[in-house]
Design a protein around this motif. Structure first.
Motif, PDB file in Angstrom:
ATOM      1  N   SER A 290       0.848  -1.183   0.000  1.00  0.00           N
ATOM      2  CA  SER A 290       0.000   0.000   0.000  1.00  0.00           C
ATOM      3  C   SER A 290       0.883   1.233   0.000  1.00  0.00           C
ATOM      4  CB  SER A 290      -0.906  -0.013   1.241  1.00  0.00           C
ATOM      5  OG  SER A 290      -1.878   0.991   1.159  1.00  0.00           O
TER       6      SER A 290
ATOM      7  N   SER B 261      -3.750   0.497  -2.828  1.00  0.00           N
ATOM      8  CA  SER B 261      -3.443  -0.779  -2.179  1.00  0.00           C
ATOM      9  C   SER B 261      -3.488  -1.906  -3.184  1.00  0.00           C
ATOM     10  CB  SER B 261      -4.445  -1.064  -1.047  1.00  0.00           C
ATOM     11  OG  SER B 261      -4.288  -0.159   0.017  1.00  0.00           O
TER      12      SER B 261
ATOM     13  N   ASP C 173      -4.346  -5.523  -4.696  1.00  0.00           N
ATOM     14  CA  ASP C 173      -5.617  -6.256  -4.669  1.00  0.00           C
ATOM     15  C   ASP C 173      -5.670  -7.251  -3.516  1.00  0.00           C
ATOM     16  OD1 ASP C 173      -6.038  -6.475  -8.298  1.00  0.00           O
ATOM     17  OD2 ASP C 173      -6.539  -4.896  -6.866  1.00  0.00           O
TER      18      ASP C 173
ATOM     19  N   LYS D  38      -6.754  -5.161  -0.407  1.00  0.00           N
ATOM     20  CA  LYS D  38      -7.854  -4.188  -0.482  1.00  0.00           C
ATOM     21  C   LYS D  38      -9.023  -4.635   0.378  1.00  0.00           C
ATOM     22  CE  LYS D  38      -7.054  -1.956  -4.931  1.00  0.00           C
ATOM     23  NZ  LYS D  38      -7.448  -1.849  -6.349  1.00  0.00           N
ATOM     24  N   GLY D  39      -9.566  -3.681   1.123  1.00  0.00           N
ATOM     25  CA  GLY D  39     -10.686  -3.996   1.993  1.00  0.00           C
ATOM     26  C   GLY D  39     -10.265  -4.527   3.353  1.00  0.00           C
ATOM     27  N   ARG D  40      -8.974  -4.856   3.499  1.00  0.00           N
ATOM     28  CA  ARG D  40      -8.484  -5.379   4.792  1.00  0.00           C
ATOM     29  C   ARG D  40      -7.436  -4.449   5.410  1.00  0.00           C
ATOM     30  NH1 ARG D  40      -5.688  -9.994   5.017  1.00  0.00           N
ATOM     31  NH2 ARG D  40      -4.803  -9.780   2.893  1.00  0.00           N
TER      32      ARG D  40
ATOM     33  N   THR E 182      -5.547  -0.640   5.676  1.00  0.00           N
ATOM     34  CA  THR E 182      -5.769   0.790   5.469  1.00  0.00           C
ATOM     35  C   THR E 182      -4.501   1.547   5.828  1.00  0.00           C
ATOM     36  OG1 THR E 182      -8.113   0.569   6.040  1.00  0.00           O
ATOM     37  CG2 THR E 182      -7.168   2.785   6.075  1.00  0.00           C
TER      38      THR E 182
ATOM     39  N   SER F  90      -8.418  -8.540   9.520  1.00  0.00           N
ATOM     40  CA  SER F  90      -8.740  -9.827   8.884  1.00  0.00           C
ATOM     41  C   SER F  90      -7.488 -10.496   8.341  1.00  0.00           C
ATOM     42  CB  SER F  90      -9.760  -9.613   7.757  1.00  0.00           C
ATOM     43  OG  SER F  90     -10.935  -9.006   8.245  1.00  0.00           O
TER      44      SER F  90
END
Length: 131
Positions: A49, A60, A62, A65-67, A69, A85
């Motif tokens: 990231s 970020s 793939d 992503k979503g996990r 930040t 996660s």
């Protein structure tokens, strides 16, 4: 002497969280993009990231992503990587790096410019995800 220092690594169970920090000494982070990279045993270092100097742009991979930040607090001269996660495949040594070129932090830049072209590196912090 310009120095980046990572901290916050450790052992965590799958599904758990960690927050990594990247603190700078001897220079201000205000004018540099910061990237987080990781290297697992036997594998090449890969980009995770990045965040632009102002914090206005982030990117970020793939796989995270979503996990994960990324954020920065320029007043504290520190960049963070919040990792949620977590999975066993996230196990690696995590490094932060700095470069005074914001265009490195874009979908094109982060995947195209050689990792070795980032100017300053920390020593790394180990993240182990295991039950």
């Amino acid at each position: 002497q310009v120095q980046l220092v990572e901290s916050g690594g450790g052992l965590v169970q799958p599904g758990g969280s960690l927050r990594l920090s990247c603190a700078a000494s001897a220079f201000t982070l205000d004018y540099v993009a910061i990237g987080w990279f990781r290297q697992a045993p036997g594998k090449e270092r890969e980009g995770v990231s990045c965040i632009s100097s102002s914090g206005g742009s982030t990117y970020s991979a793939d796989s995270v992503k979503g996990r994960f930040t990324i954020s920065r607090d320029n007043a504290k001269n520190t960049v963070y990587l919040q990792m949620n996660s977590l999975k066993p495949e996230d196990t690696a040594v995590y490094y932060c790096a700095a470069v005074p070129r914001d265009y490195y932090c874009s979908a094109y830049g982060f995947s195209s410019f050689p990792i070795s072209s980032w100017d300053y590196w920390g020593q790394g912090t180990q993240v182990t995800v295991s039950s």
